[in-house]
Motif scaffolding. Structure first.
Motif, PDB file in Angstrom:
ATOM      1  N   SER A  23       0.750  -1.030  -0.030  1.00  0.00           N
ATOM      2  CA  SER A  23       0.022   0.061  -0.024  1.00  0.00           C
ATOM      3  C   SER A  23       0.817   1.192   0.091  1.00  0.00           C
ATOM      4  CB  SER A  23      -1.080  -0.226   1.183  1.00  0.00           C
ATOM      5  OG  SER A  23      -1.937  -1.005   1.079  1.00  0.00           O
ATOM      6  N   ALA A  24       1.992   1.472   0.638  1.00  0.00           N
ATOM      7  CA  ALA A  24       2.799   2.341   0.662  1.00  0.00           C
ATOM      8  C   ALA A  24       3.425   2.789  -0.462  1.00  0.00           C
ATOM      9  CB  ALA A  24       3.785   2.095   1.908  1.00  0.00           C
ATOM     10  N   GLY A  25       3.612   1.767  -1.291  1.00  0.00           N
ATOM     11  CA  GLY A  25       4.281   1.957  -2.620  1.00  0.00           C
ATOM     12  C   GLY A  25       3.165   2.215  -3.525  1.00  0.00           C
ATOM     13  N   ALA A  26       1.870   1.890  -3.546  1.00  0.00           N
ATOM     14  CA  ALA A  26       0.817   1.892  -4.369  1.00  0.00           C
ATOM     15  C   ALA A  26       0.277   3.573  -4.253  1.00  0.00           C
ATOM     16  CB  ALA A  26      -0.295   0.899  -3.930  1.00  0.00           C
ATOM     17  N   ALA A  27       0.499   3.948  -2.983  1.00  0.00           N
ATOM     18  CA  ALA A  27       0.016   5.152  -2.979  1.00  0.00           C
ATOM     19  C   ALA A  27       0.943   6.275  -3.565  1.00  0.00           C
ATOM     20  CB  ALA A  27      -0.303   5.545  -1.268  1.00  0.00           C
ATOM     21  N   LYS A  28       1.982   5.904  -3.850  1.00  0.00           N
ATOM     22  CA  LYS A  28       2.869   6.926  -4.378  1.00  0.00           C
ATOM     23  C   LYS A  28       2.191   7.408  -5.882  1.00  0.00           C
ATOM     24  CE  LYS A  28       5.811   6.995  -1.219  1.00  0.00           C
ATOM     25  NZ  LYS A  28       6.223   8.194  -0.507  1.00  0.00           N
ATOM     26  N   LYS A  29       1.340   6.497  -6.331  1.00  0.00           N
ATOM     27  CA  LYS A  29       0.744   6.829  -7.732  1.00  0.00           C
ATOM     28  C   LYS A  29       0.061   8.370  -7.638  1.00  0.00           C
ATOM     29  CE  LYS A  29      -1.885   3.285  -8.375  1.00  0.00           C
ATOM     30  NZ  LYS A  29      -1.667   2.411  -6.839  1.00  0.00           N
ATOM     31  N   GLY A  30      -0.516   8.538  -6.412  1.00  0.00           N
ATOM     32  CA  GLY A  30      -1.247   9.903  -6.077  1.00  0.00           C
ATOM     33  C   GLY A  30      -0.302  11.048  -6.042  1.00  0.00           C
ATOM     34  N   GLY A  31       0.967  10.980  -6.083  1.00  0.00           N
ATOM     35  CA  GLY A  31       1.740  12.179  -5.893  1.00  0.00           C
ATOM     36  C   GLY A  31       1.536  12.606  -4.503  1.00  0.00           C
ATOM     37  N   THR A  32       1.459  14.064  -4.666  1.00  0.00           N
ATOM     38  CA  THR A  32       1.779  14.686  -3.292  1.00  0.00           C
ATOM     39  C   THR A  32       0.525  15.836  -3.175  1.00  0.00           C
ATOM     40  OG1 THR A  32       3.146  16.307  -4.185  1.00  0.00           O
ATOM     41  CG2 THR A  32       4.236  14.363  -3.266  1.00  0.00           C
ATOM     42  N   SER A  33      -0.349  16.064  -4.092  1.00  0.00           N
ATOM     43  CA  SER A  33      -1.264  17.284  -4.167  1.00  0.00           C
ATOM     44  C   SER A  33      -2.168  16.876  -3.224  1.00  0.00           C
ATOM     45  CB  SER A  33      -1.833  17.309  -5.579  1.00  0.00           C
ATOM     46  OG  SER A  33      -2.526  16.096  -5.861  1.00  0.00           O
ATOM     47  N   PRO A  34      -3.104  18.083  -2.840  1.00  0.00           N
ATOM     48  CA  PRO A  34      -3.976  17.593  -1.889  1.00  0.00           C
ATOM     49  C   PRO A  34      -5.155  16.917  -2.542  1.00  0.00           C
ATOM     50  CG  PRO A  34      -3.499  20.103  -2.053  1.00  0.00           C
ATOM     51  CD  PRO A  34      -2.675  19.369  -3.143  1.00  0.00           C
ATOM     52  N   VAL A  35      -6.077  16.273  -1.917  1.00  0.00           N
ATOM     53  CA  VAL A  35      -7.072  15.601  -2.105  1.00  0.00           C
ATOM     54  C   VAL A  35      -8.434  16.543  -2.159  1.00  0.00           C
ATOM     55  CG1 VAL A  35      -8.589  13.643  -1.497  1.00  0.00           C
ATOM     56  CG2 VAL A  35      -6.163  13.411  -1.315  1.00  0.00           C
ATOM     57  N   THR A  36      -8.852  16.627  -3.510  1.00  0.00           N
ATOM     58  CA  THR A  36     -10.034  17.647  -3.833  1.00  0.00           C
ATOM     59  C   THR A  36     -11.265  16.785  -3.529  1.00  0.00           C
ATOM     60  OG1 THR A  36      -9.973  16.850  -6.119  1.00  0.00           O
ATOM     61  CG2 THR A  36      -8.646  19.023  -5.233  1.00  0.00           C
ATOM     62  N   ASP A  37     -11.319  15.605  -3.363  1.00  0.00           N
ATOM     63  CA  ASP A  37     -12.853  14.833  -3.650  1.00  0.00           C
ATOM     64  C   ASP A  37     -12.346  13.424  -3.147  1.00  0.00           C
ATOM     65  OD1 ASP A  37     -15.496  14.909  -3.228  1.00  0.00           O
ATOM     66  OD2 ASP A  37     -16.073  15.214  -5.273  1.00  0.00           O
ATOM     67  N   VAL A  38     -13.411  12.846  -2.477  1.00  0.00           N
ATOM     68  CA  VAL A  38     -13.516  11.309  -2.066  1.00  0.00           C
ATOM     69  C   VAL A  38     -15.048  10.852  -2.708  1.00  0.00           C
ATOM     70  CG1 VAL A  38     -13.505   9.765  -0.084  1.00  0.00           C
ATOM     71  CG2 VAL A  38     -12.053  11.944  -0.123  1.00  0.00           C
ATOM     72  N   LEU A  39     -14.670   9.882  -3.534  1.00  0.00           N
ATOM     73  CA  LEU A  39     -15.878   9.293  -4.095  1.00  0.00           C
ATOM     74  C   LEU A  39     -16.274   7.908  -3.712  1.00  0.00           C
ATOM     75  CD1 LEU A  39     -14.827  10.759  -7.670  1.00  0.00           C
ATOM     76  CD2 LEU A  39     -16.543  11.618  -6.011  1.00  0.00           C
ATOM     77  N   ASP A  40     -17.242   7.429  -3.609  1.00  0.00           N
ATOM     78  CA  ASP A  40     -17.757   6.086  -3.392  1.00  0.00           C
ATOM     79  C   ASP A  40     -18.402   5.508  -4.626  1.00  0.00           C
ATOM     80  OD1 ASP A  40     -18.347   3.630  -2.193  1.00  0.00           O
ATOM     81  OD2 ASP A  40     -20.159   4.427  -1.100  1.00  0.00           O
ATOM     82  N   TYR A  41     -17.830   4.132  -5.010  1.00  0.00           N
ATOM     83  CA  TYR A  41     -18.227   3.559  -6.264  1.00  0.00           C
ATOM     84  C   TYR A  41     -19.696   3.527  -6.247  1.00  0.00           C
ATOM     85  CZ  TYR A  41     -19.042  -0.353  -9.421  1.00  0.00           C
ATOM     86  OH  TYR A  41     -19.020  -1.150 -10.388  1.00  0.00           O
ATOM     87  N   PRO A  42     -20.305   3.844  -7.512  1.00  0.00           N
ATOM     88  CA  PRO A  42     -19.891   4.301  -8.806  1.00  0.00           C
ATOM     89  C   PRO A  42     -19.766   5.888  -8.854  1.00  0.00           C
ATOM     90  CG  PRO A  42     -21.816   3.654  -9.425  1.00  0.00           C
ATOM     91  CD  PRO A  42     -21.928   3.780  -7.773  1.00  0.00           C
ATOM     92  N   GLU A  43     -19.610   6.848  -8.176  1.00  0.00           N
ATOM     93  CA  GLU A  43     -19.884   8.021  -8.331  1.00  0.00           C
ATOM     94  C   GLU A  43     -18.961   8.704  -9.293  1.00  0.00           C
ATOM     95  OE1 GLU A  43     -20.830  10.620  -4.231  1.00  0.00           O
ATOM     96  OE2 GLU A  43     -19.192   8.951  -3.852  1.00  0.00           O
ATOM     97  N   LYS A  44     -19.299   9.790 -10.144  1.00  0.00           N
ATOM     98  CA  LYS A  44     -18.822  10.476 -11.017  1.00  0.00           C
ATOM     99  C   LYS A  44     -17.916  11.479 -10.547  1.00  0.00           C
ATOM    100  CE  LYS A  44     -19.469  13.442 -15.388  1.00  0.00           C
ATOM    101  NZ  LYS A  44     -20.418  14.070 -16.122  1.00  0.00           N
ATOM    102  N   VAL A  45     -16.629  11.678 -11.183  1.00  0.00           N
ATOM    103  CA  VAL A  45     -15.636  12.769 -10.794  1.00  0.00           C
ATOM    104  C   VAL A  45     -16.344  14.097 -11.267  1.00  0.00           C
ATOM    105  CG1 VAL A  45     -13.432  13.842 -11.298  1.00  0.00           C
ATOM    106  CG2 VAL A  45     -13.569  11.356 -10.875  1.00  0.00           C
ATOM    107  N   THR A  46     -16.316  15.113 -10.323  1.00  0.00           N
ATOM    108  CA  THR A  46     -16.680  16.491 -10.794  1.00  0.00           C
ATOM    109  C   THR A  46     -15.771  17.674 -10.373  1.00  0.00           C
ATOM    110  OG1 THR A  46     -17.884  16.322  -8.766  1.00  0.00           O
ATOM    111  CG2 THR A  46     -19.146  15.597 -10.363  1.00  0.00           C
ATOM    112  N   LYS A  47     -14.653  17.169  -9.497  1.00  0.00           N
ATOM    113  CA  LYS A  47     -13.633  18.297  -9.053  1.00  0.00           C
ATOM    114  C   LYS A  47     -12.441  17.860  -9.672  1.00  0.00           C
ATOM    115  CE  LYS A  47     -15.952  19.694  -4.863  1.00  0.00           C
ATOM    116  NZ  LYS A  47     -17.285  18.862  -5.126  1.00  0.00           N
ATOM    117  N   LYS A  48     -11.738  18.886 -10.032  1.00  0.00           N
ATOM    118  CA  LYS A  48     -10.491  18.955 -10.844  1.00  0.00           C
ATOM    119  C   LYS A  48      -9.318  18.472  -9.637  1.00  0.00           C
ATOM    120  CE  LYS A  48     -11.252  20.807 -14.913  1.00  0.00           C
ATOM    121  NZ  LYS A  48     -10.895  20.291 -16.250  1.00  0.00           N
TER     122      LYS A  48
END
Length: 549
Positions: free
Chosen positions: A410-435
């Protein structure tokens, strides 16, 4: 970094072998000498110091396990002497500082995409055919056999020539041994020319849901299908229904409206129990699909800013180098896209175990942090109720190649998300609406997660692998990124990008991240071949909400 070993984070107390190390071999790192206690394969780890039973194992700067037996300095870290452990997490303080990359050379760049009436921009232009229930899968197969090859979308069948030659040898009286030892040249069959030049294909989204499950299953399925129908990469859809199933068309329409509606996108709905015979249904479905393709062919690629890209971040068949090379590299790409005003999606919640505190602290507000914590705890509790848990996530292949606990993975997998702030949290199968960076609750299963990311709006997917995974998607390019050069060379037919140069000391993470973004821009513009597309890798699995790690 030297050529033999690497310490990933200053706080770590384990060291990664970059090459195979032999018993009694002496290696040095940061002016410290280590004598290797047993043969250690590349990608695995050894102890930086002596451990007693219960001592914490730290990697990537976080708790990833505890010693189950005494471990000597220089000894191999394995499933026999270490057990999964991860830190507790709670609602913390907002930590929105991040390492903003230099994006000057990309600020005025664009990609060539398909502009939709809702303002979104696709990286491809597909027509999709989907069933409301698994009972219609056979009718989809019939439509596929009637349409795909004749319209010029068939995949070259290079193995037909092998079968024909084997038939010839069998008829000539050859033995099984002679057949097995025969040297048969494989040649591609010629496809018909593509009729609709601006349409990338007709895709059939077979699935095994729609009836027999709970109403919640049906609602989630309709949400996923609505995500594909309204997707920027889709020009229109043909929907087949039996008529009596749980997943009714009204439910699908409700989910489409949740995602902003169709904006005049053509969708043809056909119900078999109303129409009557199979022949009548399929004849009508083929005619309407053909008419839809004529409309879809009127779209052409036009310039679009990089801020219109939506990238899914995925990994599968990970190895001990994934969290050192490929995942941090696409993490840098992710940060670049966020800085350019784009959108990225990080999913696979079972593979965020152990880094919950960091990610929740990166959420832009308390509400989103609380939602992330709730989803993680609910998911893990369901897994425990089923007799499992996030700690059982690593596959045999993961463990064999150095990912011995879920927290390490997990610690290695999370590196995919870079370092930027998390702008939204979605539950499946919600649509992305925020940049920006979005967290999407999905399983760790490669295909279920990739299917979900695209259903939420990802127009292209970056997929890292250390062992080699051929996952694709029907409507979105899935770019395969190898964590090591050996894999990139061995499975060149499925790998698009090699990040092994990082562990070899030949390229930095930022250099690789920029190279990946260049590839993304070309692929999103239809100028760069993506192996998952040329191989016809159209994987699609809807997640039945339950325990899937």
């Amino acid at each position: 970094m030297n050529n033999k070993v690497l310490k990933v984070h200053p706080a770590d107390n384990v060291i990664v072998a970059l090459i195979d190390l032999k018993k009694n071999e002496e290696v040095w790192y940061e002016n410290k000498q280590f004598v290797i206690q047993k043969d250690i394969a590349a990608k695995h780890k050894f102890a930086e110091k002596d451990f007693s039973v219960g001592d914490e194992i730290i990697m990537y700067g976080v708790l990833v396990g505890k010693a189950q037996s005494p471990i000597a300095k220089g000894e191999w870290i394995t499933t026999f002497n270490v057990k999964h452990a991860s830190s507790e997490y709670n609602l913390g303080q907002r930590n929105l500082d991040w390492q903003i990359p230099d994006i000057k050379e990309y600020e005025n760049q664009s990609f060539m995409g398909f502009h939709r009436k809702d303002g979104s921009v696709g990286t491809a232009n597909y027509w999709i055919v989907l069933p409301m229930v698994f009972c219609e899968n056979r009718n989809l197969d019939i439509m596929k056999s009637a349409l795909v090859d004749e319209l010029g979308y068939g995949i070259k069948q290079k193995y037909k020539s092998q079968t024909l030659k084997l038939i010839e040898l069998y008829k000539a009286g050859k033995t099984i041994e002679e057949l097995l030892n025969s040297d048969i040249e494989i040649s591609n069959t010629e496809n018909k020319s593509q009729l609709f030049q601006n349409v990338d294909g007709v895709k059939f989204l077979n699935h095994d849901m729609g009836c027999g499950g709970t109403r919640q299953d049906a609602q989630a399925l309709c949400g996923l299908l609505a995500g594909y129908i309204t997707h920027p990469n889709v020009a229109g859809a043909t929907v087949l229904s039996l008529g009596c199933q749980n997943a009714q068309y009204e439910m699908l329409q409700e989910e489409i409206e949740k995602r902003g509606g169709l904006y005049d996108k053509p969708v043809f709905f056909l119900e078999q129990q109303q129409i009557g015979t199979e022949e009548a249904l399929i004849k009508q479905a083929i005619k309407q699909t053909f008419g839809g393709l004529i409309l879809a062919n009127t779209f052409v690629r036009e310039p679009a800013p990089l801020s219109k890209l939506i990238i899914g971040l995925e990994c599968g068949g990970s190895d001990g180098f994934s969290g050192i090379s490929a995942n941090p590299a696409i993490g840098y790409t992710s940060d670049m896209l966020v800085a350019l005003g784009g959108t990225v999606i990080l999913s696979e919640f079972p593979e965020l175990c152990g880094v919950e505190q960091e990610l929740s602290d990166r959420c832009v507000d308390v509400e989103k942090a609380e939602k992330f914590i709730h989803l993680m705890r609910r998911y893990n509790s369901k897994a425990i109720e089923a007799g499992s848990g996030f700690d059982m996530n690593p596959s045999p292949g993961n463990i064999k190649d150095g990912l011995i606990t879920d927290a390490i993975k997990s610690a290695g997998a999370a590196k995919k998300g870079g370092t930027s702030p998390v702008t939204d949290v979605l539950d499946y199968p919600e649509k992305v609406t925020k940049k920006g960076l979005n967290l999407l609750c999905t399983p760790g299963n490669d295909v279920e997660s990739t299917t979900a990311e695209v259903g939420s709006g990802a127009t292209i997917v970056l997929f890292t692998t250390g062992l080699g995974t051929p996952t694709g998607n029907p409507i979105a390019p899935v770019i395969k990124i190898a964590s090591n050069t050996r894999l990139a060379e061995k499975m060149a037919d499925i790998i698009d990008i090699n990040t092994g140069l990082i562990t070899e000391g030949k390229e930095t993470i930022p250099e690789t991240g920029k190279r990946i973004l260049d590839f993304v821009i070309a692929a999103a513009s239809g100028k760069q071949e993506v192996k998952s597309i040329s191989n016809g890798q159209d994987d699609f699995i809807a997640w039945k909400r339950g325990v899937s790690l």
